[in-house]
Design a protein around this motif. Structure first.
Motif, PDB file in Angstrom:
ATOM      1  N   MET A   1      29.852  86.866  41.042  1.00 32.88           N
ATOM      2  CA  MET A   1      29.801  88.161  41.694  1.00 32.88           C
ATOM      3  C   MET A   1      30.075  87.967  43.180  1.00 32.88           C
ATOM      4  O   MET A   1      29.524  87.075  43.812  1.00 32.88           O
ATOM      5  N   ALA A   2      30.912  88.800  43.726  1.00 29.75           N
ATOM      6  CA  ALA A   2      31.315  88.683  45.124  1.00 29.75           C
ATOM      7  C   ALA A   2      30.203  89.175  46.045  1.00 29.75           C
ATOM      8  O   ALA A   2      29.453  90.082  45.709  1.00 29.75           O
ATOM      9  N   ALA A   3      30.124  88.557  47.207  1.00 32.35           N
ATOM     10  CA  ALA A   3      29.154  88.975  48.208  1.00 32.35           C
ATOM     11  C   ALA A   3      29.620  90.269  48.870  1.00 32.35           C
ATOM     12  O   ALA A   3      30.791  90.642  48.793  1.00 32.35           O
ATOM     13  N   GLN A   4      28.681  90.929  49.538  1.00 33.37           N
ATOM     14  CA  GLN A   4      28.992  92.209  50.181  1.00 33.37           C
ATOM     15  C   GLN A   4      30.145  92.092  51.169  1.00 33.37           C
ATOM     16  O   GLN A   4      30.958  93.000  51.272  1.00 33.37           O
ATOM     17  N   HIS A   5      30.232  90.984  51.872  1.00 31.83           N
ATOM     18  CA  HIS A   5      31.286  90.853  52.869  1.00 31.83           C
ATOM     19  C   HIS A   5      32.680  90.743  52.233  1.00 31.83           C
ATOM     20  O   HIS A   5      33.684  90.891  52.908  1.00 31.83           O
ATOM     21  N   ASP A   6      32.752  90.501  50.936  1.00 30.81           N
ATOM     22  CA  ASP A   6      34.032  90.430  50.232  1.00 30.81           C
ATOM     23  C   ASP A   6      34.466  91.771  49.640  1.00 30.81           C
ATOM     24  O   ASP A   6      35.578  91.888  49.125  1.00 30.81           O
ATOM     25  N   TRP A   7      33.605  92.778  49.675  1.00 33.68           N
ATOM     26  CA  TRP A   7      33.910  94.058  49.041  1.00 33.68           C
ATOM     27  C   TRP A   7      35.161  94.708  49.608  1.00 33.68           C
ATOM     28  O   TRP A   7      35.978  95.248  48.875  1.00 33.68           O
ATOM     29  N   LEU A   8      35.329  94.661  50.909  1.00 38.96           N
ATOM     30  CA  LEU A   8      36.511  95.273  51.520  1.00 38.96           C
ATOM     31  C   LEU A   8      37.775  94.562  51.041  1.00 38.96           C
ATOM     32  O   LEU A   8      38.746  95.205  50.646  1.00 38.96           O
ATOM     33  N   THR A   9      37.757  93.249  51.035  1.00 38.11           N
ATOM     34  CA  THR A   9      38.922  92.485  50.613  1.00 38.11           C
ATOM     35  C   THR A   9      39.250  92.732  49.146  1.00 38.11           C
ATOM     36  O   THR A   9      40.410  92.945  48.788  1.00 38.11           O
ATOM     37  N   GLU A  10      38.236  92.714  48.298  1.00 39.15           N
ATOM     38  CA  GLU A  10      38.460  92.814  46.860  1.00 39.15           C
ATOM     39  C   GLU A  10      38.675  94.241  46.356  1.00 39.15           C
ATOM     40  O   GLU A  10      39.403  94.458  45.393  1.00 39.15           O
ATOM     41  N   HIS A  11      38.039  95.216  47.004  1.00 35.80           N
ATOM     42  CA  HIS A  11      38.055  96.579  46.463  1.00 35.80           C
ATOM     43  C   HIS A  11      38.612  97.621  47.437  1.00 35.80           C
ATOM     44  O   HIS A  11      38.762  98.782  47.059  1.00 35.80           O
ATOM     45  N   GLY A  12      38.899  97.213  48.657  1.00 41.62           N
ATOM     46  CA  GLY A  12      39.339  98.159  49.684  1.00 41.62           C
ATOM     47  C   GLY A  12      40.594  98.934  49.311  1.00 41.62           C
ATOM     48  O   GLY A  12      40.654 100.164  49.469  1.00 41.62           O
ATOM     49  N   ASP A  13      41.618  98.232  48.812  1.00 43.69           N
ATOM     50  CA  ASP A  13      42.870  98.910  48.451  1.00 43.69           C
ATOM     51  C   ASP A  13      42.657  99.911  47.331  1.00 43.69           C
ATOM     52  O   ASP A  13      43.170 101.028  47.374  1.00 43.69           O
ATOM     53  N   PHE A  14      41.902  99.515  46.315  1.00 39.27           N
ATOM     54  CA  PHE A  14      41.619 100.419  45.194  1.00 39.27           C
ATOM     55  C   PHE A  14      40.867 101.646  45.686  1.00 39.27           C
ATOM     56  O   PHE A  14      41.215 102.784  45.347  1.00 39.27           O
ATOM     57  N   LEU A  15      39.842 101.443  46.493  1.00 41.83           N
ATOM     58  CA  LEU A  15      39.042 102.565  46.995  1.00 41.83           C
ATOM     59  C   LEU A  15      39.888 103.492  47.864  1.00 41.83           C
ATOM     60  O   LEU A  15      39.771 104.721  47.772  1.00 41.83           O
ATOM     61  N   TYR A  16      40.754 102.922  48.683  1.00 43.96           N
ATOM     62  CA  TYR A  16      41.626 103.739  49.536  1.00 43.96           C
ATOM     63  C   TYR A  16      42.571 104.587  48.676  1.00 43.96           C
ATOM     64  O   TYR A  16      42.725 105.789  48.917  1.00 43.96           O
ATOM     65  N   ARG A  17      43.215 103.991  47.682  1.00 49.44           N
ATOM     66  CA  ARG A  17      44.118 104.756  46.804  1.00 49.44           C
ATOM     67  C   ARG A  17      43.356 105.854  46.069  1.00 49.44           C
ATOM     68  O   ARG A  17      43.851 106.963  45.913  1.00 49.44           O
ATOM     69  N   PHE A  18      42.157 105.535  45.615  1.00 46.95           N
ATOM     70  CA  PHE A  18      41.316 106.506  44.923  1.00 46.95           C
ATOM     71  C   PHE A  18      41.021 107.693  45.845  1.00 46.95           C
ATOM     72  O   PHE A  18      41.169 108.854  45.453  1.00 46.95           O
ATOM     73  N   ALA A  19      40.615 107.408  47.075  1.00 46.17           N
ATOM     74  CA  ALA A  19      40.288 108.475  48.034  1.00 46.17           C
ATOM     75  C   ALA A  19      41.533 109.258  48.443  1.00 46.17           C
ATOM     76  O   ALA A  19      41.496 110.484  48.536  1.00 46.17           O
ATOM     77  N   LEU A  20      42.643 108.568  48.663  1.00 46.38           N
ATOM     78  CA  LEU A  20      43.874 109.234  49.083  1.00 46.38           C
ATOM     79  C   LEU A  20      44.377 110.191  48.008  1.00 46.38           C
ATOM     80  O   LEU A  20      44.832 111.298  48.310  1.00 46.38           O
ATOM     81  N   ALA A  21      44.276 109.799  46.750  1.00 45.21           N
ATOM     82  CA  ALA A  21      44.726 110.668  45.661  1.00 45.21           C
ATOM     83  C   ALA A  21      43.906 111.949  45.596  1.00 45.21           C
ATOM     84  O   ALA A  21      44.409 112.988  45.176  1.00 45.21           O
ATOM     85  N   ARG A  22      42.680 111.908  46.041  1.00 48.81           N
ATOM     86  CA  ARG A  22      41.820 113.082  45.957  1.00 48.81           C
ATOM     87  C   ARG A  22      41.783 113.887  47.253  1.00 48.81           C
ATOM     88  O   ARG A  22      41.675 115.110  47.201  1.00 48.81           O
TER      89      ARG A  22
END
Length: 185
Positions: A1-22
């Motif tokens: 499991m990734a540490a909190q400091h890795d969340w932006l690197t691992e999930h940032g692009d997905f979260l941005y695309r998710f937010a942008l689509a909405r």
């Protein structure tokens, strides 16, 4: 499991695309992702019962709804009549006074397969961008976030009847746009 400091690197692009689509606004999408990551890091509630991406997406959904609520309170109410085709344009879908379809909607094959295609999502986003802001917000809240009508009416400060009319118009405009730009009719 990734540490909190890795969340932006691992999930940032997905979260941005998710937010942008909405949200349909790059700056608002960036703010929503930033607020999500900040809230996730401040909240020590992640217990590992789900994947970090699932947990972060849940937080992001709430941040998006908060942004939409704020926009609906701050925006000047638009005159929907200017942005939509006249009522005669809606009659083009129907053959007679009994409101039977003039021509049935085209078969879309296997929608679950087409939804996964990046090109379809791009066309859908372009069609959403063409909708008036309030119609797009209503459609996203109802069809994507599955918010119930009572809450939508309260948040957008509209009547139930108005919500159904607006949702119908959004669906018809999206249908026509997708048929022209995706199905090629």
């Amino acid at each position: 499991m990734a540490a909190q400091h890795d969340w932006l690197t691992e999930h940032g692009d997905f979260l941005y695309r998710f937010a942008l689509a909405r949200l349909r606004d790059p700056h608002l999408a960036e703010d929503a992702v930033q607020d999500t990551l900040l809230a996730a890091m401040q909240n020590q509630g992640f217990a590992g019962k789900s994947a970090p991406r699932t947990w972060l997406t849940g937080i992001l959904k709430h941040k998006i709804i908060d942004i939409i609520r704020k926009q609906s309170r701050e925006q000047v109410v638009e005159d929907l009549g200017e942005d939509l085709p006249d009522e005669a344009g809606m009659d083009d879908f129907f053959a007679d006074d009994q409101r039977h379809w003039a021509d049935k909607p085209q078969a879309w094959g296997a929608p679950q397969d087409e939804l996964e295609q990046k090109q379809f999502l791009q066309v859908l986003q372009e069609c959403m961008n063409r909708l008036p802001t309030k119609l797009a917000q209503l459609f996203m809240l109802r069809e994507v976030h599955e918010t119930d009508n009572e809450e939508i009416c309260k948040e957008l400060d509209i009547s139930t009847t108005n919500a159904w009319v607006m949702l119908y118009r959004a669906r018809m405009n999206l249908r026509k746009c997708l048929e022209l730009n995706w199905l090629g009719s």
